[in-house]
Motif scaffolding. Sequence first.
Motif, PDB file in Angstrom:
ATOM      1  N   UNK A   1      20.250  12.063  54.322  1.00  0.00           N
ATOM      2  CA  UNK A   1      18.798  11.896  54.318  1.00  0.00           C
ATOM      3  C   UNK A   1      18.535  10.412  54.079  1.00  0.00           C
ATOM      4  N   UNK A   2      17.792   9.790  54.988  1.00  0.00           N
ATOM      5  CA  UNK A   2      17.565   8.353  54.918  1.00  0.00           C
ATOM      6  C   UNK A   2      16.074   8.041  54.913  1.00  0.00           C
ATOM      7  N   UNK A   3      15.660   7.122  54.037  1.00  0.00           N
ATOM      8  CA  UNK A   3      14.276   6.656  53.982  1.00  0.00           C
ATOM      9  C   UNK A   3      14.276   5.123  53.943  1.00  0.00           C
ATOM     10  N   UNK A   4      13.489   4.499  54.822  1.00  0.00           N
ATOM     11  CA  UNK A   4      13.418   3.034  54.869  1.00  0.00           C
ATOM     12  C   UNK A   4      11.969   2.611  55.126  1.00  0.00           C
TER      13      UNK A   4
ATOM     14  N   UNK B   1      16.593  12.908  58.796  1.00  0.00           N
ATOM     15  CA  UNK B   1      17.538  13.894  58.287  1.00  0.00           C
ATOM     16  C   UNK B   1      18.534  14.217  59.395  1.00  0.00           C
ATOM     17  N   UNK B   2      19.808  14.188  59.082  1.00  0.00           N
ATOM     18  CA  UNK B   2      20.851  14.568  60.041  1.00  0.00           C
ATOM     19  C   UNK B   2      21.773  15.578  59.374  1.00  0.00           C
ATOM     20  N   UNK B   3      21.972  16.719  60.039  1.00  0.00           N
ATOM     21  CA  UNK B   3      22.838  17.772  59.503  1.00  0.00           C
ATOM     22  C   UNK B   3      23.826  18.210  60.574  1.00  0.00           C
ATOM     23  N   UNK B   4      25.094  18.367  60.182  1.00  0.00           N
ATOM     24  CA  UNK B   4      26.141  18.782  61.113  1.00  0.00           C
ATOM     25  C   UNK B   4      26.631  20.170  60.701  1.00  0.00           C
ATOM     26  N   UNK B   5      26.574  21.142  61.636  1.00  0.00           N
ATOM     27  CA  UNK B   5      26.978  22.504  61.298  1.00  0.00           C
ATOM     28  C   UNK B   5      28.489  22.688  61.459  1.00  0.00           C
TER      29      UNK B   5
END
Length: 281
Positions: free
Chosen positions: A230-233, A253-257
């Motif tokens: 999860x990235x916030x800039x 948000x990046x999620x890998x299953x």
Amino acid sequence: MKTLLTAWCLLMLQFFTAQENEIYADGIFGFEQNKTQKIFTNWTRVRKEPDANSPILDSLQSNQTIMVLNKEETVPVLQLGERKANWYKISYQKGDVASEGYVWGGNLCVGYRNKNGYDFLLGLSKTISKKIKELNSFEKQNIAGIKVMEGNNLIDEVYFDTGKGEELSSAAFNIESNHKLQNVEFTLKAMISGEACGIAGYDQYVLFKDKKLVALPQLMNVGDAGVYYHSEVYVFPNDKGGIHDAFVFKMEDVEVDEKEKETKKSSSKTYLWNGNSYQLK
């Protein structure tokens, strides 16, 4: 033989229980010996011995410069709220008088900078209980602060959340440009983070203008070993894609299953800056 085995089992149980109950200092409060440091918490007590019940020799104000002589690792780590720190033997100067004593590491700055005659201090001030509405329960949160000092005089200060104890592994404190924001002299950036996967890190931007500190909404970043992050800039006016008299919040948000399929979500919102304050567009 049974008696001997029972005694050995009890001994090992006591050993592992002691290991589990041992308190370790937060990494953010690890200070090097023979290095100068600054006091963050006002009226920090200097004690005769590294113990909270030891006689008080003196008290030091915020921005007092000290020399860290030694970290006291043979005495227990003191925990106050969610903050855990060692005791340190220090030396310091008040006028013509040089003194020594012991202070608790949680009262020291975890970062400090000087610019244009002002001292900027970053420290962890206390722990509060914060209500989590979704869970209808309370959670302990550490509070960090930034102070701007002119000598011994406090000019302004701001405070912000920094999560729980495991999120206090390291800190960085920098002075950046004004990012082309109107009337802003320069920008301070405080970064407080954990080291393990899944532990959040916090970025706090603070604008300095007219001897005042203006804290922007806090940013949080967290990752878990290539499985999730999860990235916030912020995108400021002087950044690529920046907007005049505004700063843009971007979240991803990046999620890998399990099949290594990547799912990505992103959002953004714009804050308008009028030279004195900001508001959501």
